[in-house]
Enzyme design. Structure first.
Site, PDB file in Angstrom:
ATOM      1  N   GLY A 120       0.990  -1.238  -0.084  1.00  0.00           N
ATOM      2  CA  GLY A 120      -0.136   0.141  -0.062  1.00  0.00           C
ATOM      3  C   GLY A 120       0.753   1.143  -0.041  1.00  0.00           C
ATOM      4  O   GLY A 120       0.427   2.208   0.443  1.00  0.00           O
ATOM      5  N   LEU A 123       3.921   1.120  -4.664  1.00  0.00           N
ATOM      6  CA  LEU A 123       4.726   0.327  -5.412  1.00  0.00           C
ATOM      7  C   LEU A 123       4.237  -0.614  -6.098  1.00  0.00           C
ATOM      8  O   LEU A 123       4.637  -1.744  -6.667  1.00  0.00           O
ATOM      9  CB  LEU A 123       5.912   0.094  -4.674  1.00  0.00           C
ATOM     10  CG  LEU A 123       6.681   1.242  -3.941  1.00  0.00           C
ATOM     11  CD1 LEU A 123       7.898   0.752  -2.968  1.00  0.00           C
ATOM     12  CD2 LEU A 123       7.122   2.197  -5.102  1.00  0.00           C
ATOM     13  N   ASP A 170       0.400  -0.832 -13.705  1.00  0.00           N
ATOM     14  CA  ASP A 170       1.278  -1.694 -12.724  1.00  0.00           C
ATOM     15  C   ASP A 170       1.525  -3.059 -13.342  1.00  0.00           C
ATOM     16  O   ASP A 170       2.709  -3.733 -13.290  1.00  0.00           O
ATOM     17  CB  ASP A 170       0.288  -1.813 -11.576  1.00  0.00           C
ATOM     18  CG  ASP A 170       0.101  -0.399 -10.877  1.00  0.00           C
ATOM     19  OD1 ASP A 170       0.516   0.746 -11.446  1.00  0.00           O
ATOM     20  OD2 ASP A 170      -0.753  -0.159 -10.081  1.00  0.00           O
TER      21      ASP A 170
HETATM   22  P1  ADP Z   1      -0.159  -1.952  -3.229  1.00  0.00           P
HETATM   23  O1  ADP Z   1      -0.178  -0.468  -3.658  1.00  0.00           O
HETATM   24  O2  ADP Z   1       0.985  -2.331  -2.692  1.00  0.00           O
HETATM   25  O3  ADP Z   1      -0.697  -2.651  -4.518  1.00  0.00           O
HETATM   26  P2  ADP Z   1      -2.714  -2.790  -2.678  1.00  0.00           P
HETATM   27  O4  ADP Z   1      -3.887  -2.807  -1.486  1.00  0.00           O
HETATM   28  O5  ADP Z   1      -3.327  -2.768  -4.038  1.00  0.00           O
HETATM   29  O6  ADP Z   1      -1.369  -2.080  -2.206  1.00  0.00           O
HETATM   30  O7  ADP Z   1      -2.456  -4.736  -2.339  1.00  0.00           O
HETATM   31  C1  ADP Z   1      -1.611  -5.084  -1.083  1.00  0.00           C
HETATM   32  C2  ADP Z   1      -2.303  -6.438  -0.918  1.00  0.00           C
HETATM   33  O8  ADP Z   1      -1.639  -7.431  -1.948  1.00  0.00           O
HETATM   34  C3  ADP Z   1      -2.066  -7.035   0.346  1.00  0.00           C
HETATM   35  O9  ADP Z   1      -3.274  -6.403   1.289  1.00  0.00           O
HETATM   36  C4  ADP Z   1      -2.245  -8.624   0.203  1.00  0.00           C
HETATM   37  O10 ADP Z   1      -3.467  -9.019   0.140  1.00  0.00           O
HETATM   38  C5  ADP Z   1      -1.593  -8.687  -1.221  1.00  0.00           C
HETATM   39  N1  ADP Z   1       0.000  -8.835  -1.044  1.00  0.00           N
HETATM   40  C6  ADP Z   1       0.905  -7.916  -1.482  1.00  0.00           C
HETATM   41  N2  ADP Z   1       2.023  -8.333  -1.193  1.00  0.00           N
HETATM   42  C7  ADP Z   1       1.971  -9.378  -0.326  1.00  0.00           C
HETATM   43  C8  ADP Z   1       2.621 -10.514   0.285  1.00  0.00           C
HETATM   44  N3  ADP Z   1       4.280 -10.401   0.117  1.00  0.00           N
HETATM   45  N4  ADP Z   1       2.163 -11.579   0.897  1.00  0.00           N
HETATM   46  C9  ADP Z   1       0.750 -11.679   1.022  1.00  0.00           C
HETATM   47  N5  ADP Z   1      -0.132 -10.780   0.474  1.00  0.00           N
HETATM   48  C10 ADP Z   1       0.565  -9.735  -0.476  1.00  0.00           C
END
Ligand code: ADP
Ligand code: MG
Length: 385
Positions: A120, A123, A170
């Protein structure tokens, strides 16, 4: 222990064997903000932070998935009604479903995964997750889905299984990313071109400063900005019928309609038309290895986002001003605005003093420390040998 080793250890423990390793990356966007829905250019690249998965087909119709970062294990089937509860698992489920919708084969598999993209922070950790699984399934089932469609599988996953109505940038960057290159994507035609980007070799570093704030305004303001752009575009189109998106318009065409649209819409459009040109100017500058011009354009973008498009906030303007004061080459708010990170291009010899000044002064003013992420432009989706 290294992320990869932790994954392998857990995989062995859970499934008693070894699988194949795949990885994909989060992304930055150097310049080209709020241009996507105006049919303009974006200029992203994959970064050295991403997701790694180990995966092996299990001969059943069930997926067994373990998230190391959440320390959570989930099992699910592959039919539409099998959608799992855990939000992280929905990304994997969505990628399976979207692959199947495109005629690809998907059967049961075992997987363990982890990542180091901050969640979040702007990135795109979610795109990294989708792209890794989309790429891996395509490889393991030999589905021959082309790369652009793999990016769309990730995008549709966000739309249909995660409730996020995102564009293609993205997932595109995560799938197509290449070490030492940024990719200019034309959001209207989807044509793309790689440009060399290797700031380290030229004596610079790329660093993100995360304000760790997210102001509420973001989504209502986003819709209003889109509306302003459409208004300006419609007014220009009356004189120039070929104009389909605001990015098609010349600056002088906007001036022609200045007294026919609200001043606010004019300023929004002024930013967008300027930004489309700045992406082109940055690409030219990179072909000459001229990072100083790149940096100047980043400051211009920040000014536009702050004063014309009005999607910045006090914290981000503060960080941007501080960057100027510290002689940082380029700095701007990255992403939709109203919080998140600034992206900074900084000469190596100024890096330490910039980071310590920014951290101290930001903390003094806002009562919490910003986070600092160094990024290096790296490869996107791939199999790890
Ligand atoms: P971002 O801007 O980083 O994409 P989002 O809210 O769109 O933020 O996505 C974040 C979500 O993606 C997390 O809440 C999780 O569900 C999933 N996620 C991302 N990285 C991981 C990880 N390393 N392990 C598990 N889930 C992940
Ligand atoms: Mg996301």
């Amino acid at each position: 222990m290294e992320m990869k080793s932790r994954i392998q250890e857990k995989f062995k423990l859970l499934y008693g064997t070894e699988g194949d390793l795949f990885s994909s990356a989060g992304r930055i966007n150097l310049i080209g903000e709020h241009t996507d829905y105006n049919g303009g250019y974006v200029f992203p690249g994959a970064i050295d932070k991403g997701i790694i998965i180990e995966i092996r087909l299990n001969g059943t119709d069930k997926v067994h998935a373990y998230s190391l970062d959440y320390d959570e294990y989930v099992e699910f089937g592959l039919n539409e009604e099998d959608k799992p509860q855990q939000s992280w698992a929905r990304y994997i489920f969505g990628v399976c479903r979207e692959t199947m919708k495109r005629g690809g084969k998907v059967e049961g598999f075992d997987t363990v995964f982890a990542g180091d993209v901050p969640l979040g922070a702007g990135l795109s950790s979610s795109a990294a997750l989708e792209s890794t699984f989309a790429y891996a399934l395509n490889y393991l089932f030999n589905n021959m889905i082309d790369k652009f469609e793999l990016a769309k599988i990730g995008q549709s996953t966000e739309h249909n299984y995660c409730g996020v109505n995102c564009g293609i940038m993205d997932q595109f960057a995560s799938i197509f990313g290449k070490k030492g290159s940024l990719i200019r994507l034309n959001c209207k035609t989807l044509e793309y071109k790689y440009f060399p980007f290797d700031p380290e070799a030229a004596g610079y570093k790329l660093v993100l400063i995360d304000s760790c704030v997210k102001h509420e305004l973001a989504s209502s303001a986003y819709n209003k900005r889109r509306q302003s752009c459409e208004n300006a575009c419609a007014a220009i189109k009356k004189n120039h019928p070929d104009v389909e998106f605001l990015s098609d318009a010349k600056r002088v065409w906007l001036d022609e309609v200045r007294d026919q649209i609200p001043e606010e819409d004019f300023l929004r459009a002024e930013y967008v038309i300027g930004e489309v040109q700045r992406v082109l100017d940055v690409c030219d500058a990179l072909e000459r290895g001229d990072y100083e011009t790149v940096g100047e354009m980043m400051y211009e973008t920040h000014f536009g986002l702050s004063r014309l498009y009005e999607v910045s906030c006090e914290e981000l303007d503060f960080l941007n001003k501080l960057a100027r004061k510290c002689d940082v080459t380029g700095s701007r708010v990255m992403g939709g605005g109203f919080g998140g990170c600034t992206i900074n291009l900084v000469r190596k010899d100024l890096y330490d003093s910039f980071i310590s000044t920014a951290t101290t002064q930001f903390t003094e003013k806002f009562g919490h420390a910003p986070k600092v992420y160094d990024v290096v432009i790296s490869d996107g989706a791939r199999k790890i040998e």
